[in-house]
Design a protein around this motif. Structure first.
Motif, PDB file in Angstrom:
ATOM      1  N   TRP A   1       1.032  -1.034  -0.113  1.00 14.94           N
ATOM      2  CA  TRP A   1      -0.263  -0.097  -0.463  1.00 14.94           C
ATOM      3  C   TRP A   1       0.990   1.212   0.202  1.00 14.94           C
TER       4      TRP A   1
ATOM      5  N   MET B   1       0.583   4.279  -3.219  1.00 11.58           N
ATOM      6  CA  MET B   1       0.531   5.561  -2.349  1.00 11.58           C
ATOM      7  C   MET B   1       1.743   6.268  -3.207  1.00 11.58           C
TER       8      MET B   1
ATOM      9  N   PRO C   1      21.844  22.218  -0.954  1.00 18.40           N
ATOM     10  CA  PRO C   1      20.584  21.643  -1.583  1.00 18.40           C
ATOM     11  C   PRO C   1      19.038  22.799  -1.708  1.00 18.40           C
TER      12      PRO C   1
ATOM     13  N   GLN D   1      15.092  24.671  -3.798  1.00 17.01           N
ATOM     14  CA  GLN D   1      14.100  24.728  -2.868  1.00 17.01           C
ATOM     15  C   GLN D   1      14.057  26.455  -4.086  1.00 17.01           C
TER      16      GLN D   1
ATOM     17  N   CYS E   1      10.569  12.679  -5.037  1.00 15.81           N
ATOM     18  CA  CYS E   1      10.902  12.669  -3.596  1.00 15.81           C
ATOM     19  C   CYS E   1      12.449  12.223  -3.365  1.00 15.81           C
ATOM     20  N   ILE E   2      12.895  14.057  -3.198  1.00 16.46           N
ATOM     21  CA  ILE E   2      14.247  13.530  -3.075  1.00 16.46           C
ATOM     22  C   ILE E   2      14.611  12.989  -1.996  1.00 16.46           C
TER      23      ILE E   2
ATOM     24  N   HIS F   1      -0.731  12.584   0.277  1.00 17.07           N
ATOM     25  CA  HIS F   1       0.596  12.591   1.055  1.00 17.07           C
ATOM     26  C   HIS F   1       0.518  12.568   2.092  1.00 17.07           C
TER      27      HIS F   1
ATOM     28  N   ALA G   1      -0.715   9.407   3.186  1.00 18.17           N
ATOM     29  CA  ALA G   1       0.348   7.659   3.298  1.00 18.17           C
ATOM     30  C   ALA G   1       1.555   7.597   4.242  1.00 18.17           C
TER      31      ALA G   1
ATOM     32  N   LEU H   1       6.515  21.181   3.149  1.00 16.38           N
ATOM     33  CA  LEU H   1       7.389  21.840   2.437  1.00 16.38           C
ATOM     34  C   LEU H   1       7.876  21.071   1.428  1.00 16.38           C
ATOM     35  N   ARG H   2       8.112  19.711   2.049  1.00 16.93           N
ATOM     36  CA  ARG H   2       8.289  18.438   1.199  1.00 16.93           C
ATOM     37  C   ARG H   2       9.605  18.286   1.378  1.00 16.93           C
ATOM     38  N   GLU H   3      10.455  18.853   2.905  1.00 17.66           N
ATOM     39  CA  GLU H   3      11.826  18.823   3.149  1.00 17.66           C
ATOM     40  C   GLU H   3      12.374  18.137   3.194  1.00 17.66           C
TER      41      GLU H   3
ATOM     42  N   SER I   1      12.992  14.343   1.959  1.00 20.28           N
ATOM     43  CA  SER I   1      11.291  12.888   0.954  1.00 20.28           C
ATOM     44  C   SER I   1      10.206  11.891   1.994  1.00 20.28           C
ATOM     45  N   SER I   2       9.841  11.326   1.234  1.00 20.97           N
ATOM     46  CA  SER I   2       8.422  10.083   1.774  1.00 20.97           C
ATOM     47  C   SER I   2       9.436   8.938   2.432  1.00 20.97           C
ATOM     48  N   VAL I   3      10.570   8.973   1.092  1.00 20.49           N
ATOM     49  CA  VAL I   3      11.787   7.432   2.106  1.00 20.49           C
ATOM     50  C   VAL I   3      11.993   8.184   3.585  1.00 20.49           C
ATOM     51  N   GLN I   4      12.546   9.048   3.037  1.00 24.79           N
ATOM     52  CA  GLN I   4      13.018   9.071   4.283  1.00 24.79           C
ATOM     53  C   GLN I   4      12.541   9.814   5.910  1.00 24.79           C
TER      54      GLN I   4
ATOM     55  N   GLU J   1       9.754   7.997   6.802  1.00 27.97           N
ATOM     56  CA  GLU J   1       9.668   6.639   7.192  1.00 27.97           C
ATOM     57  C   GLU J   1      10.470   5.928   7.098  1.00 27.97           C
ATOM     58  N   GLN J   2      11.442   6.488   6.899  1.00 37.45           N
ATOM     59  CA  GLN J   2      12.825   5.708   8.229  1.00 37.45           C
ATOM     60  C   GLN J   2      13.077   6.865   9.447  1.00 37.45           C
TER      61      GLN J   2
ATOM     62  N   LEU K   1      15.724  19.637   3.850  1.00 39.64           N
ATOM     63  CA  LEU K   1      16.311  20.529   2.471  1.00 39.64           C
ATOM     64  C   LEU K   1      17.217  21.989   3.118  1.00 39.64           C
TER      65      LEU K   1
END
Lengths: 720, 451
Positions: free
Chosen positions: A88, A92, A259, A263, A275-276, B244, B247, B285-287, B289-292, B294-295, B310
């Motif tokens: 899931w 997403m 980085p 932005q 997804c940075i 987002h 999730a 702000l998507r500073e 990332s989604s993977v990070q 979760e980690q 960022l």
């Protein structure tokens, strides 16, 4: 050229094939090289050394980048595998484009190598579909898409004959290449992956990865993100996100600054499609430190730089560009120059080879050795009989030279381990009296006797205040450094050092019961102290305590500590003398810092001014030679005009200028100063003047102005 | 207009039950629950097999208000012939024409277009194809991100709006901008305007609940969404962002459940609330990332807040002279040129700030932003600021241009202007202060604003 023809006419002479032969590298080297007899040998030595340095640096660079490249590879693998997952959370996330932000530092030209090895690695192990783009080739969205398509489809297509034809067709028709859109890429990708999944593996060579994932990701590398037009980048990402369901895209951003620039470039609506993940590479100063460590501070390479040249190279790095590549180029330049200009550099090689080469030196070379400054000094120290022998007997000189070369190699063998030891001891001291980096210490040692400097004294003082465990740890590290060294002296030093270390450790067991006398001497005034409360008295007792402590016998630890430091001091004094003190150092050390500076850090304006001020410097015509810094009146027009304009203020009257010019030129023509025509402006002089003035304008010394009619404005200040 | 508005928002009670069978299981969809009413209206508008439809329809509404999705579902469900084009993708108009022809008449027609086709080429081929395969029902061209059409040729938009003169075709423009901003100077055919309003909280709830995690029940997920909206609705109404967030944080929400501790929603809320608050700071702000993210949630117990966004990484390492060049550029950008004498001359005498003040200069230069300065001034300040003597070498000049590529400076004059180029400094006060600290330069002393 002559012909067999009797008649007059024009004849065409085609250059014969032999003459057409382009000069090889070696020929360039030998041409105009100092001491031509052994130049070929020197060229070979030089090239061998450079090849070795080059391969070593490449290996080094790969090693340094390994960590970051490995983590990037992992990232791409992980991204492509999560795409195929169906849980899931990853579903997403499926609409986000995985992006790696790779922070590489401001030395942009150095990045090329990193990106090259990155894309090579990716192609080897993860995906055949890698495209890297640069900002300067992607001015508009159209071009960016075109480049991406070309790189992706082109690289793979060339292997397959069938598709190559198709590619040719498209380029011939110019139909598809105009309508380049990502949907084309999408279709292409689908057919590619389908083919490689179902097709017979023997026939298909298009995708080199057989065992890779079923849907290898398409990686697009933006080499210099900052330089991209933000508009183009945003649109491209928007388009890509429309295709992410069908095309497993992935971005790698090469970032030079920080980085947060992402932005600045991308608004939230766009960056939310990404997804940075951040990857930070080694800083360039660390990079340089490693390069110096492996390339300079080693006895492996016989070629050395002296202090000034090192200083020039390091300051170019720190002050100007942070570019390790340029630093290595600087070493290459010095290497070439050394072998080119120093005939004795034939001895600058491995010990065995050098000893052989000594025997092959001819009389001229030996004379050169006799003229070396360090050798002269050496001769002066010898006995008179020996002096005569050295200066007259060639065979004797050869034998002595062999010994001297051996000594030089021994010196290098001992120098570097001891340098490292001293650095370990001093690099953690407060305020870094001998520098934080080993290169600073190396520079000091190259310049002068390090033990005579004040910084060294203060460092030693600080070392004498170290606590036991700190000192033991430092000495332990020194011992580790000395461990691999093979020379006899270092070995004996190591034995001594280890001896001391064991003594330090024994101190623990012995000192478990401190001698009671010491205890008494400290505690007794303390007891007094508790009784007295008067401030003056207190001060007095404290001073007394201090005195007594200073005068009192040193504890066993202190004795040992002083002993150890004296030992280190003696090592430094015997091994870290500057290379100038070594005989025959000219063979290995390159000293011309001015040449390196001139080549690597060009000063266009200074050289223009030099050319205008003293044309002899460039033209080498004897008539232009002058003594007192004035310009001879036979100099080129522009020099005369320049010289005259230096005498003017901010605004220059053109007519006065012309008159002055005409006078000078007339004198140059040898006209009689008393005649009527002297200094008259004729048409030719007028034209020459105008040309010279416009040349000056082109060079940026003057410009036209509207402030005053018939005047030009000077753009530089200062006169003669 | 009144009539139109009425059409757009028909009272739901008066409309017949929609017979459009929208698939409720469409995952990741942006179905508008309340747009069923609108949908029925659409059915009336679009179900025109024989007679002509309205020539052009303009739909506007904020991002993620379901414009594209509704159109997509509608045209698909009704099986209407249509072409969907995203304007951002059409780098040239030719590409746009090709896509339209491709989806109406197949690739043969598309390949008839000449290289770099113009509007008249398109009309010619369209007419030609029309005569071969006349429309049995209205064709639809949907143009997403239509605001980009304004940047293309001036004649394109008016022509598209009148495309019905060719054939039974309706053009539907989707945009985030209102029509008033589109209207060309020369005038054009006015389209039918439709507004998609933002989703209400209830609608958001219904839509978000559709992304149900397969291993949890409907009600459970719906209660989770309820909590989520309770925290975030006040700051964020963007559906994409909310999805987002939903999730990202769901696994954390379920954590106590999996450990078998809690089942009560209220207690679960207690558990999740601090995390959501934290998410509000970084994720919006998507500073990170989604993977990070979760980690981070997994390793949170070990190291607290080790992960930085960022924007936290602003430190830039620069060569020594580049730093001074940047400082000089900053000074040149924010100090009036007249005051250079006071800052950089040794014996400037006592000149107080009031002497310098002109009437219009009372506002701080930092509020007005950086001003352009010529190269000469930059170098003059540079030489006086840097503590050692610097030779004017080529690498000093190349550093200026590399600062421009790094976007720390911007070149104001055109690239071609070799003579006296002008620059602006593009870094912030904080940044320059950090830079000058590393070289022990007190920049505040040299800034006119802080005198």
């Amino acid at each position: 050229m002559s012909t067999s023809s009797v008649s007059k006419g024009c004849f065409v002479f085609k250059p014969s094939a032999k003459k057409k032969k382009t000069l090889s590298l070696a020929d360039h080297f030998i041409h105009g090289c100092e001491g031509a007899e052994n130049s070929e040998k020197r060229f070979k030595l030089c090239q061998d050394l450079w090849d070795q340095i080059k391969t070593d640096t490449e290996v080094l660079q790969d090693e340094l980048n390994r960590n970051i490249l490995d983590s990037l590879l992992d990232f791409t693998r992980k991204c492509s595998s999560t795409r195929q997952h169906s849980d899931w959370a990853s579903q997403m996330r499926a609409s986000e484009i995985p992006t790696a932000a790779l922070v590489l530092g401001v030395n942009v030209p150095d990045h090329d190598m990193t990106f090259q090895s990155l894309s090579d690695l990716l192609q080897q192990s993860v995906t055949p579909y890698v495209a890297s783009v640069q900002a300067k080739e992607c001015g508009a969205l159209k071009h960016l898409i075109k480049r991406v398509l070309e790189r992706l489809m082109g690289t793979v297509v060339t292997v397959d004959d069938e598709e190559e034809e198709e590619a040719e067709q498209t380029s011939a028709q110019h139909h598809k290449s105009v309508h380049c859109s990502l949907s084309t890429l999408c279709d292409w990708y689908n057919t590619k992956t389908k083919k490689s999944n179902t097709g017979t593996p023997g026939k298909k060579r298009s995708s080199p990865v057989r065992d890779g994932p079923q849907q290898p990701p398409v990686v697009i590398i933006f080499k210099d993100l900052e330089a991209f037009n933000p508009r183009v980048l945003q649109d491209f990402i928007l388009i890509c996100s429309r295709y992410i369901e069908r095309l497993p895209l992935m971005f790698i951003f090469g970032i030079a600054t920080s980085p947060s620039t992402i932005q600045h470039l991308l608004p939230h609506s766009v960056s939310s499609l990404l997804c940075i993940e951040l990857f930070q590479s080694l800083s360039c100063t660390q990079h340089l430190a490693t390069v110096i460590d492996k390339l300079i501070l080693t006895k492996q390479f016989p070629f050395k730089l002296n202090g000034k040249v090192m200083q020039v190279l390091i300051s170019i790095f720190l002050y100007h560009d942070f570019s390790v590549r340029k630093f290595i180029k600087g070493i290459q330049l010095a290497l070439l120059e050394h072998f080119h200009s120093q005939p004795l550099s034939v001895l600058c090689c491995k010990k065995k080879e050098a000893l052989l080469n000594v025997m092959q030196l001819d009389h001229l070379d030996l004379e050169r050795i006799r003229h070396l400054l360090s050798f002269k000094r050496y001769v002066e120290k010898q006995e008179p009989r020996e002096q005569v022998d050295l200066l007259t007997d060639d065979t004797h000189l050869k034998e002595v030279c062999q010994k001297l070369i051996k000594d030089l190699h021994k010196y290098h063998k001992n120098y570097y381990p001891i340098l490292r030891c001293l650095h370990t001891l001093t690099s953690s001291l407060p305020r870094y009296p001998l520098g934080k980096q080993i290169r600073e210490l190396h520079l000091i040692c190259l310049e002068k006797n390090v033990w005579e400097s004040e910084d060294y004294q203060s460092a030693m003082k600080l070392l004498k205040m170290l606590a036991k465990d700190e000192l033991i740890a430092l000495l332990q590290r020194c011992a580790e450094i000395l461990q691999p060294a093979k020379s006899k002296k270092i070995k004996s030093a190591l034995v001594q050092l280890e001896d001391m270390l064991t003594k330090f450790k024994q101190l623990d067991t012995v000192a478990a019961e401190p001698p009671p006398t010491v205890e008494d001497s400290i505690t007794s005034p303390l007891k007094h102290l508790q009784k007295k409360t008067d401030l003056a008295q207190l001060q007095k007792t404290l001073l007394e305590m201090n005195e007594s402590r200073r005068a009192k016998k040193l504890s066993p630890f202190e004795v040992l500590r002083n002993e150890a430091l004296e030992f280190i001091d003696s090592l430094v004094k015997s091994h870290l003398s500057p290379p100038e003190s070594q005989v025959l150092n000219e063979v290995c050390y390159y000293t011309s810092s001015a040449t390196v500076r001139r080549h690597l850090n060009a000063t266009p304006r200074t050289s223009i001014q030099a050319a205008l001020n003293s044309p002899f410097y460039y033209l080498q015509n004897d008539r232009l030679k002058t003594e007192d810094g004035t310009v001879s009146n036979a100099a080129p027009d522009i020099c005369i005009v320049y010289k005259l304009h230096l005498e003017c203020g901010r605004l220059i009257n053109l007519y006065d200028w012309l008159e002055a010019y005409a006078t000078v030129v007339s004198a140059a023509e040898g006209n009689d100063p008393d005649s009527d025509n002297f200094g008259k402006v004729d048409e030719v002089k007028h034209a020459r003047f105008i040309r010279a003035v416009s040349e000056l304008e082109f060079l940026g010394f003057i410009k036209s102005t509207k402030q005053k009619t018939d005047h030009v404005a000077r753009l530089t200040w200062g006169g003669c | 207009m009144n009539l139109l508005n009425h059409l757009c928002y028909p009272n739901p009670t008066h409309t017949p039950t929609p017979n459009l069978n929208l698939n409720p299981n469409l995952n990741r969809s942006q179905i508008r629950p309340s747009s069923f009413g609108t949908l029925s209206f659409w059915k009336i508008i679009c179900d025109t097999k024989l007679h002509y439809s309205y020539p052009s329809i303009f739909i506007y509404g904020h991002r993620a208000s379901g414009k594209s999705h509704v159109m997509h579902v509608l045209l698909k469900e009704l099986e209407l012939p249509h072409a969907t084009v995203s304007c951002v993708e059409c780098v040239s108009v030719a590409l746009l024409f090709e896509q339209v022809l491709l989806s109406f008449f197949g690739c043969d027609a598309a390949s008839l277009l000449p290289r770099s086709a113009s509007l008249s080429d398109f009309v010619r081929i369209y007419r030609q194809q029309c005569s071969q395969s006349p429309a049995k029902q209205t064709r639809y061209i949907v143009m997403e991100k239509a605001e980009l059409l304004r940047d293309t040729d001036a004649n394109l938009l008016p022509a598209l709006l009148r495309l019905q003169e060719l054939d039974n075709v309706t053009i539907i423009l989707l945009s985030e901008i209102v029509w008033d901003k589109f209207r060309p100077n020369t005038g054009c055919f006015e389209p039918l305007l439709l507004h998609f309003p933002d989703y209400s909280k209830g609608e958001l709830h219904t839509i978000l609940s559709q992304d149900r995690h397969p291993s949890y029940s409907d009600e459970f997920y719906s209660s989770y969404i309820n909590i989520l909206l309770g925290v975030f609705y006040s700051v964020c109404r963007d559906l994409r962002e909310l999805r987002h967030l939903a999730a990202l944080n769901f696994s954390k929400f379920c954590e106590p459940l999996e450990e078998g501790k809690e089942t009560d929603t209220h207690k679960l809320w207690r558990n999740i609330e601090p995390h959501l608050k934290k998410a509000m700071q970084t994720v919006y702000l998507r500073e990170v990332s989604s993977v990070q993210w979760e980690q981070m949630q997994q390793t949170e117990e070990k190291e607290n807040g080790a992960l930085r966004g960022l924007s936290a990484h602003t430190h830039v390492e620069l060569p020594y002279y580049s730093k001074f060049l940047l400082i000089a550029a900053y000074l040149a950008s924010y100090n009036p040129a007249r005051t250079d004498k006071r800052f950089f001359l040794k014996h400037h005498g006592k000149i107080r700030k009031t002497n310098f003040l002109k009437k219009n200069e009372k506002t701080s230069n930092h509020l007005l932003g950086p001003k352009p300065f010529p190269l000469d001034r930059l170098l003059a300040i540079f030489y006086s600021v840097v503590d050692s003597r610097v030779a004017p070498t080529a690498s000093i000049f190349s550093q200026i241009s590399s600062l421009v590529t790094l976007q720390l400076l911007t070149q104001v004059s055109h690239d071609d202007q070799l003579d006296a180029p002008k620059y602006k400094c593009a870094v912030s006060m904080d940044f320059i202060c950090a830079i000058s600290r590393t070289v022990n330069f007190e920049i505040v002393k040299y800034l006119y604003d802080f005198l």
